[in-house]
Design a protein around this motif. Structure first.
Motif, PDB file in Angstrom:
ATOM      1  N   VAL A  49       0.842  -1.195   0.000  1.00 18.96           N
ATOM      2  CA  VAL A  49       0.000   0.000   0.000  1.00 18.96           C
ATOM      3  C   VAL A  49       0.878   1.247   0.000  1.00 18.96           C
ATOM      4  O   VAL A  49       0.674   2.171  -0.801  1.00 18.96           O
ATOM      5  N   LEU A  50       1.858   1.276   0.886  1.00 26.10           N
ATOM      6  CA  LEU A  50       2.728   2.449   0.995  1.00 26.10           C
ATOM      7  C   LEU A  50       3.505   2.687  -0.294  1.00 26.10           C
ATOM      8  O   LEU A  50       3.703   3.828  -0.711  1.00 26.10           O
ATOM      9  N   TRP A  51       3.949   1.638  -0.949  1.00 26.40           N
ATOM     10  CA  TRP A  51       4.665   1.755  -2.219  1.00 26.40           C
ATOM     11  C   TRP A  51       3.742   2.263  -3.318  1.00 26.40           C
ATOM     12  O   TRP A  51       4.071   3.184  -4.062  1.00 26.40           O
ATOM     13  N   TYR A  52       2.552   1.669  -3.411  1.00 27.24           N
ATOM     14  CA  TYR A  52       1.623   2.025  -4.479  1.00 27.24           C
ATOM     15  C   TYR A  52       1.082   3.448  -4.345  1.00 27.24           C
ATOM     16  O   TYR A  52       0.629   4.030  -5.316  1.00 27.24           O
ATOM     17  N   GLU A  53       1.115   4.001  -3.150  1.00 25.15           N
ATOM     18  CA  GLU A  53       0.693   5.395  -3.004  1.00 25.15           C
ATOM     19  C   GLU A  53       1.638   6.336  -3.753  1.00 25.15           C
ATOM     20  O   GLU A  53       1.227   7.412  -4.185  1.00 25.15           O
ATOM     21  N   TYR A  54       2.872   5.950  -3.900  1.00 26.48           N
ATOM     22  CA  TYR A  54       3.857   6.749  -4.630  1.00 26.48           C
ATOM     23  C   TYR A  54       4.054   6.257  -6.064  1.00 26.48           C
ATOM     24  O   TYR A  54       4.466   7.013  -6.930  1.00 26.48           O
ATOM     25  N   HIS A  55       3.815   4.983  -6.276  1.00 22.69           N
ATOM     26  CA  HIS A  55       4.031   4.353  -7.578  1.00 22.69           C
ATOM     27  C   HIS A  55       2.786   3.530  -7.912  1.00 22.69           C
ATOM     28  O   HIS A  55       2.745   2.329  -7.631  1.00 22.69           O
ATOM     29  N   PRO A  56       1.761   4.183  -8.467  1.00 24.86           N
ATOM     30  CA  PRO A  56       0.503   3.463  -8.718  1.00 24.86           C
ATOM     31  C   PRO A  56       0.736   2.165  -9.507  1.00 24.86           C
ATOM     32  O   PRO A  56       1.559   2.123 -10.420  1.00 24.86           O
ATOM     33  N   PRO A  57       0.018   1.124  -9.122  1.00 27.04           N
ATOM     34  CA  PRO A  57       0.210  -0.171  -9.776  1.00 27.04           C
ATOM     35  C   PRO A  57      -0.369  -0.203 -11.189  1.00 27.04           C
ATOM     36  O   PRO A  57      -1.323   0.511 -11.505  1.00 27.04           O
ATOM     37  N   SER A  58       0.230  -1.045 -12.000  1.00 29.58           N
ATOM     38  CA  SER A  58      -0.348  -1.323 -13.317  1.00 29.58           C
ATOM     39  C   SER A  58      -1.630  -2.131 -13.082  1.00 29.58           C
ATOM     40  O   SER A  58      -1.887  -2.600 -11.965  1.00 29.58           O
ATOM     41  N   ALA A  59      -2.389  -2.323 -14.123  1.00 29.30           N
ATOM     42  CA  ALA A  59      -3.626  -3.113 -13.996  1.00 29.30           C
ATOM     43  C   ALA A  59      -3.312  -4.521 -13.487  1.00 29.30           C
ATOM     44  O   ALA A  59      -4.013  -5.040 -12.612  1.00 29.30           O
ATOM     45  N   ARG A  60      -2.271  -5.123 -14.017  1.00 28.62           N
ATOM     46  CA  ARG A  60      -1.880  -6.478 -13.590  1.00 28.62           C
ATOM     47  C   ARG A  60      -1.426  -6.492 -12.129  1.00 28.62           C
ATOM     48  O   ARG A  60      -1.833  -7.359 -11.356  1.00 28.62           O
ATOM     49  N   GLU A  61      -0.598  -5.517 -11.753  1.00 30.60           N
ATOM     50  CA  GLU A  61      -0.139  -5.434 -10.359  1.00 30.60           C
ATOM     51  C   GLU A  61      -1.323  -5.216  -9.413  1.00 30.60           C
ATOM     52  O   GLU A  61      -1.361  -5.779  -8.320  1.00 30.60           O
ATOM     53  N   TYR A  62      -2.277  -4.405  -9.860  1.00 35.67           N
ATOM     54  CA  TYR A  62      -3.449  -4.127  -9.034  1.00 35.67           C
ATOM     55  C   TYR A  62      -4.258  -5.399  -8.794  1.00 35.67           C
ATOM     56  O   TYR A  62      -4.685  -5.664  -7.664  1.00 35.67           O
ATOM     57  N   GLN A  63      -4.449  -6.203  -9.815  1.00 32.40           N
ATOM     58  CA  GLN A  63      -5.180  -7.458  -9.654  1.00 32.40           C
ATOM     59  C   GLN A  63      -4.442  -8.389  -8.689  1.00 32.40           C
ATOM     60  O   GLN A  63      -5.065  -9.037  -7.837  1.00 32.40           O
ATOM     61  N   GLN A  64      -3.126  -8.452  -8.797  1.00 33.87           N
ATOM     62  CA  GLN A  64      -2.325  -9.279  -7.883  1.00 33.87           C
ATOM     63  C   GLN A  64      -2.410  -8.736  -6.452  1.00 33.87           C
ATOM     64  O   GLN A  64      -2.480  -9.499  -5.486  1.00 33.87           O
ATOM     65  N   PHE A  65      -2.414  -7.417  -6.327  1.00 37.49           N
ATOM     66  CA  PHE A  65      -2.547  -6.772  -5.019  1.00 37.49           C
ATOM     67  C   PHE A  65      -3.889  -7.128  -4.386  1.00 37.49           C
ATOM     68  O   PHE A  65      -3.960  -7.467  -3.198  1.00 37.49           O
ATOM     69  N   LEU A  66      -4.955  -7.065  -5.179  1.00 41.75           N
ATOM     70  CA  LEU A  66      -6.272  -7.428  -4.665  1.00 41.75           C
ATOM     71  C   LEU A  66      -6.314  -8.895  -4.236  1.00 41.75           C
ATOM     72  O   LEU A  66      -6.884  -9.227  -3.187  1.00 41.75           O
ATOM     73  N   ASP A  67      -5.691  -9.765  -5.013  1.00 40.66           N
ATOM     74  CA  ASP A  67      -5.630 -11.184  -4.649  1.00 40.66           C
ATOM     75  C   ASP A  67      -4.888 -11.367  -3.321  1.00 40.66           C
ATOM     76  O   ASP A  67      -5.306 -12.155  -2.469  1.00 40.66           O
ATOM     77  N   ALA A  68      -3.799 -10.623  -3.151  1.00 41.99           N
ATOM     78  CA  ALA A  68      -3.030 -10.701  -1.903  1.00 41.99           C
ATOM     79  C   ALA A  68      -3.847 -10.178  -0.721  1.00 41.99           C
ATOM     80  O   ALA A  68      -3.774 -10.712   0.381  1.00 41.99           O
ATOM     81  N   ALA A  69      -4.646  -9.143  -0.974  1.00 39.98           N
ATOM     82  CA  ALA A  69      -5.496  -8.592   0.084  1.00 39.98           C
ATOM     83  C   ALA A  69      -6.550  -9.605   0.519  1.00 39.98           C
ATOM     84  O   ALA A  69      -6.859  -9.730   1.707  1.00 39.98           O
ATOM     85  N   VAL A  70      -7.113 -10.348  -0.432  1.00 41.41           N
ATOM     86  CA  VAL A  70      -8.075 -11.404  -0.091  1.00 41.41           C
ATOM     87  C   VAL A  70      -7.358 -12.516   0.668  1.00 41.41           C
ATOM     88  O   VAL A  70      -7.832 -12.978   1.707  1.00 41.41           O
ATOM     89  N   ALA A  71      -6.211 -12.942   0.164  1.00 43.01           N
ATOM     90  CA  ALA A  71      -5.454 -14.023   0.814  1.00 43.01           C
ATOM     91  C   ALA A  71      -5.046 -13.650   2.236  1.00 43.01           C
ATOM     92  O   ALA A  71      -5.015 -14.505   3.119  1.00 43.01           O
ATOM     93  N   GLY A  72      -4.774 -12.363   2.459  1.00 44.86           N
ATOM     94  CA  GLY A  72      -4.392 -11.897   3.790  1.00 44.86           C
ATOM     95  C   GLY A  72      -5.567 -11.514   4.664  1.00 44.86           C
ATOM     96  O   GLY A  72      -5.389 -10.974   5.750  1.00 44.86           O
ATOM     97  N   SER A  73      -6.771 -11.777   4.194  1.00 47.29           N
ATOM     98  CA  SER A  73      -8.010 -11.486   4.927  1.00 47.29           C
ATOM     99  C   SER A  73      -8.229 -10.001   5.202  1.00 47.29           C
ATOM    100  O   SER A  73      -8.953  -9.640   6.122  1.00 47.29           O
ATOM    101  N   ALA A  74      -7.610  -9.146   4.391  1.00 44.98           N
ATOM    102  CA  ALA A  74      -7.845  -7.711   4.540  1.00 44.98           C
ATOM    103  C   ALA A  74      -9.174  -7.318   3.914  1.00 44.98           C
ATOM    104  O   ALA A  74      -9.814  -6.361   4.351  1.00 44.98           O
ATOM    105  N   ILE A  75      -9.572  -8.068   2.870  1.00 42.08           N
ATOM    106  CA  ILE A  75     -10.848  -7.837   2.210  1.00 42.08           C
ATOM    107  C   ILE A  75     -11.468  -9.190   1.878  1.00 42.08           C
ATOM    108  O   ILE A  75     -10.776 -10.208   1.869  1.00 42.08           O
ATOM    109  N   THR A  76     -12.752  -9.168   1.589  1.00 38.31           N
ATOM    110  CA  THR A  76     -13.440 -10.394   1.186  1.00 38.31           C
ATOM    111  C   THR A  76     -13.392 -10.519  -0.339  1.00 38.31           C
ATOM    112  O   THR A  76     -13.049  -9.567  -1.041  1.00 38.31           O
ATOM    113  N   ALA A  77     -13.775 -11.663  -0.839  1.00 38.55           N
ATOM    114  CA  ALA A  77     -13.850 -11.864  -2.281  1.00 38.55           C
ATOM    115  C   ALA A  77     -14.863 -10.906  -2.903  1.00 38.55           C
ATOM    116  O   ALA A  77     -14.642 -10.394  -4.007  1.00 38.55           O
TER     117      ALA A  77
END
Length: 111
Positions: A49-77
């Motif tokens: 999150v802290l990195w992406y605030e300065y370096h916005p993710p590409s579409a692919r990176e964003y999808q991977q980030f969302l997957d990681a957020a689900v895997a880490g239980s930060a968000i639901t599916a």
């Protein structure tokens, strides 16, 4: 790679930033303008999150980030599906807010 005491470059950056804000604000401003170094696995989702605030993710990176957020239980599916519709920087901000609210003390409790 973290140091022997487990401190990552990103952790060191934020510790230095705090120090320079107190000692030499102009140095802190310069550091802050550059942003943090890339996250390491030990920095976890918050590091991304802290990195992406300065370096916005590409579409692919964003999808991977969302997957990681689900895997880490930060968000639901279901949250992931809704966030996937947002521009990446807005989705990152929403997850940052979610992480911050999870770290905040519950109402009626003391720290």
């Amino acid at each position: 790679m973290p140091t022997e005491d487990g401190v990552t470059a990103q952790m060191r950056y934020y510790a230095d930033l705090i120090m320079w804000r107190q000692r030499a604000p102009e140095v802190a401003e310069s550091l802050e303008a550059e942003g943090p170094p890339p996250p390491e696995p030990e920095d976890g989702l918050t590091g991304k999150v802290l990195w992406y605030e300065y370096h916005p993710p590409s579409a692919r990176e964003y999808q991977q980030f969302l997957d990681a957020a689900v895997a880490g239980s930060a968000i639901t599916a279901e949250d992931r599906d809704a966030l996937a519709e947002l521009p990446p920087i807005d989705g990152v901000a929403a997850i940052r807010a979610r992480l911050a609210s999870k770290d905040a003390p519950e109402e009626g409790t003391t720290t």
